[in-house]
Write a protein that holds these residues in place. Structure first.
Motif, PDB file in Angstrom:
ATOM      1  N   VAL A  80      -5.485   1.400  -2.265  1.00 54.62           N
ATOM      2  CA  VAL A  80      -6.339   2.893  -2.168  1.00 54.62           C
ATOM      3  C   VAL A  80      -6.094   3.917  -2.999  1.00 54.62           C
ATOM      4  O   VAL A  80      -5.413   4.719  -3.471  1.00 54.62           O
ATOM      5  N   ALA A  81      -5.104   4.288  -1.741  1.00 57.79           N
ATOM      6  CA  ALA A  81      -4.128   5.332  -1.756  1.00 57.79           C
ATOM      7  C   ALA A  81      -2.497   5.397  -0.674  1.00 57.79           C
ATOM      8  O   ALA A  81      -3.390   4.161   0.228  1.00 57.79           O
ATOM      9  N   SER A  82      -1.576   5.371  -0.969  1.00 62.32           N
ATOM     10  CA  SER A  82      -0.356   5.522   0.294  1.00 62.32           C
ATOM     11  C   SER A  82       0.570   6.431  -0.538  1.00 62.32           C
ATOM     12  O   SER A  82       0.011   6.892  -1.480  1.00 62.32           O
ATOM     13  N   ILE A  83       1.054   6.564   0.821  1.00 61.20           N
ATOM     14  CA  ILE A  83       2.123   7.925   0.732  1.00 61.20           C
ATOM     15  C   ILE A  83       3.528   7.415   1.577  1.00 61.20           C
ATOM     16  O   ILE A  83       3.485   6.569   2.561  1.00 61.20           O
ATOM     17  N   LYS A  84       4.243   7.706   1.145  1.00 64.55           N
ATOM     18  CA  LYS A  84       5.829   6.911   1.278  1.00 64.55           C
ATOM     19  C   LYS A  84       6.631   8.265   2.145  1.00 64.55           C
ATOM     20  O   LYS A  84       5.977   9.012   2.418  1.00 64.55           O
ATOM     21  N   LYS A  85       7.117   8.150   2.195  1.00 62.32           N
ATOM     22  CA  LYS A  85       8.130   8.571   4.071  1.00 62.32           C
ATOM     23  C   LYS A  85       8.515   9.669   2.755  1.00 62.32           C
ATOM     24  O   LYS A  85       8.785  10.928   3.698  1.00 62.32           O
ATOM     25  N   ASP A  86       8.645   9.800   2.195  1.00 66.86           N
ATOM     26  CA  ASP A  86       9.506  10.990   1.219  1.00 66.86           C
ATOM     27  C   ASP A  86       8.296  12.156   0.710  1.00 66.86           C
ATOM     28  O   ASP A  86       8.353  13.153  -0.210  1.00 66.86           O
ATOM     29  N   GLY A  87       6.944  11.087   0.660  1.00 67.16           N
ATOM     30  CA  GLY A  87       5.608  12.310   0.526  1.00 67.16           C
ATOM     31  C   GLY A  87       4.789  11.799  -0.736  1.00 67.16           C
ATOM     32  O   GLY A  87       4.207  12.616  -1.467  1.00 67.16           O
ATOM     33  N   THR A  88       6.203  11.285  -1.401  1.00 67.94           N
ATOM     34  CA  THR A  88       5.573  10.405  -2.512  1.00 67.94           C
ATOM     35  C   THR A  88       4.383   9.908  -2.419  1.00 67.94           C
ATOM     36  O   THR A  88       3.722   8.920  -1.820  1.00 67.94           O
ATOM     37  N   THR A  89       2.914  10.848  -3.316  1.00 67.79           N
ATOM     38  CA  THR A  89       1.767   9.610  -2.612  1.00 67.79           C
ATOM     39  C   THR A  89       1.061   9.225  -4.128  1.00 67.79           C
ATOM     40  O   THR A  89       1.800   8.674  -5.628  1.00 67.79           O
ATOM     41  N   ASP A  90      -0.031   8.164  -3.923  1.00 69.04           N
ATOM     42  CA  ASP A  90       0.215   6.929  -5.460  1.00 69.04           C
ATOM     43  C   ASP A  90      -1.601   6.857  -4.936  1.00 69.04           C
ATOM     44  O   ASP A  90      -2.371   6.803  -3.443  1.00 69.04           O
ATOM     45  N   TYR A  91      -2.284   6.683  -5.943  1.00 67.33           N
ATOM     46  CA  TYR A  91      -3.819   6.170  -6.283  1.00 67.33           C
ATOM     47  C   TYR A  91      -4.049   5.498  -6.867  1.00 67.33           C
ATOM     48  O   TYR A  91      -3.763   4.997  -7.999  1.00 67.33           O
ATOM     49  N   ALA A  92      -5.001   4.794  -6.383  1.00 65.03           N
ATOM     50  CA  ALA A  92      -6.100   3.737  -7.168  1.00 65.03           C
ATOM     51  C   ALA A  92      -6.359   4.243  -8.215  1.00 65.03           C
ATOM     52  O   ALA A  92      -7.504   5.267  -8.006  1.00 65.03           O
ATOM     53  N   GLU A  93      -6.828   3.565  -9.836  1.00 61.99           N
ATOM     54  CA  GLU A  93      -7.078   5.209 -10.978  1.00 61.99           C
ATOM     55  C   GLU A  93      -8.337   5.627 -10.138  1.00 61.99           C
ATOM     56  O   GLU A  93      -8.818   6.439 -10.571  1.00 61.99           O
ATOM     57  N   SER A  94     -10.036   4.570  -9.510  1.00 58.98           N
ATOM     58  CA  SER A  94     -11.106   5.230  -9.235  1.00 58.98           C
ATOM     59  C   SER A  94     -11.497   5.554  -8.342  1.00 58.98           C
ATOM     60  O   SER A  94     -11.595   6.594  -7.819  1.00 58.98           O
ATOM     61  N   VAL A  95     -10.016   6.094  -7.890  1.00 55.34           N
ATOM     62  CA  VAL A  95     -10.297   7.308  -6.327  1.00 55.34           C
ATOM     63  C   VAL A  95      -8.765   8.521  -7.260  1.00 55.34           C
ATOM     64  O   VAL A  95      -9.329   9.815  -6.374  1.00 55.34           O
ATOM     65  N   LYS A  96      -8.784   8.488  -8.018  1.00 58.44           N
ATOM     66  CA  LYS A  96      -7.839   9.097  -8.419  1.00 58.44           C
ATOM     67  C   LYS A  96      -8.887  11.000  -8.742  1.00 58.44           C
ATOM     68  O   LYS A  96      -9.973  11.115  -9.529  1.00 58.44           O
ATOM     69  N   GLY A  97      -8.509  12.041  -7.616  1.00 58.36           N
ATOM     70  CA  GLY A  97      -8.556  13.812  -8.046  1.00 58.36           C
ATOM     71  C   GLY A  97     -10.214  13.743  -7.409  1.00 58.36           C
ATOM     72  O   GLY A  97     -10.743  14.305  -7.268  1.00 58.36           O
ATOM     73  N   ARG A  98      -9.883  12.685  -6.686  1.00 56.36           N
ATOM     74  CA  ARG A  98     -11.352  12.195  -5.317  1.00 56.36           C
ATOM     75  C   ARG A  98     -11.057  12.445  -4.103  1.00 56.36           C
ATOM     76  O   ARG A  98     -11.207  12.906  -3.512  1.00 56.36           O
ATOM     77  N   PHE A  99      -9.932  11.608  -4.008  1.00 60.28           N
ATOM     78  CA  PHE A  99      -9.033  11.607  -2.536  1.00 60.28           C
ATOM     79  C   PHE A  99      -7.561  12.411  -2.401  1.00 60.28           C
ATOM     80  O   PHE A  99      -6.992  11.880  -3.007  1.00 60.28           O
ATOM     81  N   ILE A 100      -7.721  12.184  -1.372  1.00 66.01           N
ATOM     82  CA  ILE A 100      -6.147  12.818  -0.715  1.00 66.01           C
ATOM     83  C   ILE A 100      -5.660  12.108   0.625  1.00 66.01           C
ATOM     84  O   ILE A 100      -6.687  12.331   1.296  1.00 66.01           O
ATOM     85  N   ILE A 101      -4.492  11.292   0.568  1.00 67.10           N
ATOM     86  CA  ILE A 101      -3.589  11.052   1.699  1.00 67.10           C
ATOM     87  C   ILE A 101      -3.116  11.715   2.023  1.00 67.10           C
ATOM     88  O   ILE A 101      -2.327  12.968   0.997  1.00 67.10           O
ATOM     89  N   SER A 102      -2.833  11.981   3.247  1.00 70.46           N
ATOM     90  CA  SER A 102      -1.565  13.338   3.632  1.00 70.46           C
ATOM     91  C   SER A 102      -1.416  11.921   5.446  1.00 70.46           C
ATOM     92  O   SER A 102      -1.540  11.750   5.575  1.00 70.46           O
ATOM     93  N   LYS A 103      -0.219  13.208   5.580  1.00 71.14           N
ATOM     94  CA  LYS A 103       0.061  12.915   6.638  1.00 71.14           C
ATOM     95  C   LYS A 103       0.922  13.733   8.000  1.00 71.14           C
ATOM     96  O   LYS A 103       0.638  14.523   7.324  1.00 71.14           O
ATOM     97  N   ASP A 104       0.457  13.684   9.308  1.00 68.73           N
ATOM     98  CA  ASP A 104       1.451  14.197  10.346  1.00 68.73           C
ATOM     99  C   ASP A 104       2.114  14.229  10.795  1.00 68.73           C
ATOM    100  O   ASP A 104       1.547  13.096  11.706  1.00 68.73           O
ATOM    101  N   SER A 105       3.719  13.841  10.995  1.00 64.71           N
ATOM    102  CA  SER A 105       4.168  12.923  11.954  1.00 64.71           C
ATOM    103  C   SER A 105       4.239  13.601  13.340  1.00 64.71           C
ATOM    104  O   SER A 105       4.507  12.583  13.624  1.00 64.71           O
ATOM    105  N   ALA A 106       4.271  14.961  13.141  1.00 65.58           N
ATOM    106  CA  ALA A 106       4.333  15.647  14.504  1.00 65.58           C
ATOM    107  C   ALA A 106       2.484  14.630  14.991  1.00 65.58           C
ATOM    108  O   ALA A 106       2.908  14.487  17.120  1.00 65.58           O
ATOM    109  N   LYS A 107       1.479  14.628  14.831  1.00 62.36           N
ATOM    110  CA  LYS A 107       0.639  13.849  15.271  1.00 62.36           C
ATOM    111  C   LYS A 107       0.744  12.469  15.270  1.00 62.36           C
ATOM    112  O   LYS A 107      -0.301  11.748  16.002  1.00 62.36           O
ATOM    113  N   ASN A 108       1.289  11.606  14.564  1.00 60.16           N
ATOM    114  CA  ASN A 108       1.526  10.358  13.763  1.00 60.16           C
ATOM    115  C   ASN A 108       0.019  10.216  13.335  1.00 60.16           C
ATOM    116  O   ASN A 108      -0.109   8.700  13.971  1.00 60.16           O
TER     117      ASN A 108
END
Length: 115
Positions: A47-75
């Motif tokens: 559905v969605a992925s986020i790389k170590k450098d913060g680069t994100t990628d999304y499936a076409e079906s969810v683009k513009g609707r879903f957002i992936i993010s990470k909080d390294s401090a909270k793991n």
């Protein structure tokens, strides 16, 4: 690394949910973190992925609707899902890849979108 996914539930079409995936260890050095989903009889899909450098990628079906993010401090990695559709109904799994050899799956969390 153990992964604990949460945040699934029942929501009406057009609504929002935020999934969380808490890791037992540091995610700072993980190559990529992602969310997959699966429905009965179908293969698990990214559905969605986020790389170590913060680069994100999304499936076409969810683009513009879903957002992936990470909080390294909270793991923790998140999936904000907006404008949900009935076809988004699935079991959602988080996945982290530590390196080319090691990867981990969390248990699934069910998202049901009613029409």
């Amino acid at each position: 690394v153990q992964l604990q996914a949460s945040g699934g539930g029942l929501v009406q079409a057009g609504g929002s949910l935020r999934l969380s995936c808490a890791a037992s260890g540091s995610i700072f050095s993980m190559i990529v973190l992602g969310w997959y989903r699966q429905t009965p009889g179908k293969q698990r899909e990214l559905v969605a992925s986020i790389k170590k450098d913060g680069t994100t990628d999304y499936a076409e079906s969810v683009k513009g609707r879903f957002i992936i993010s990470k909080d390294s401090a909270k793991n923790t990695v998140y999936l904000q899902m907006n404008s949900l559709k009935p076809e988004d109904t699935a079991v959602y799994y988080c996945h982290v890849r530590k390196n080319v050899i090691s990867a981990y799956w969390g248990q699934g969390t069910l998202v049901t979108v009613s029409s």
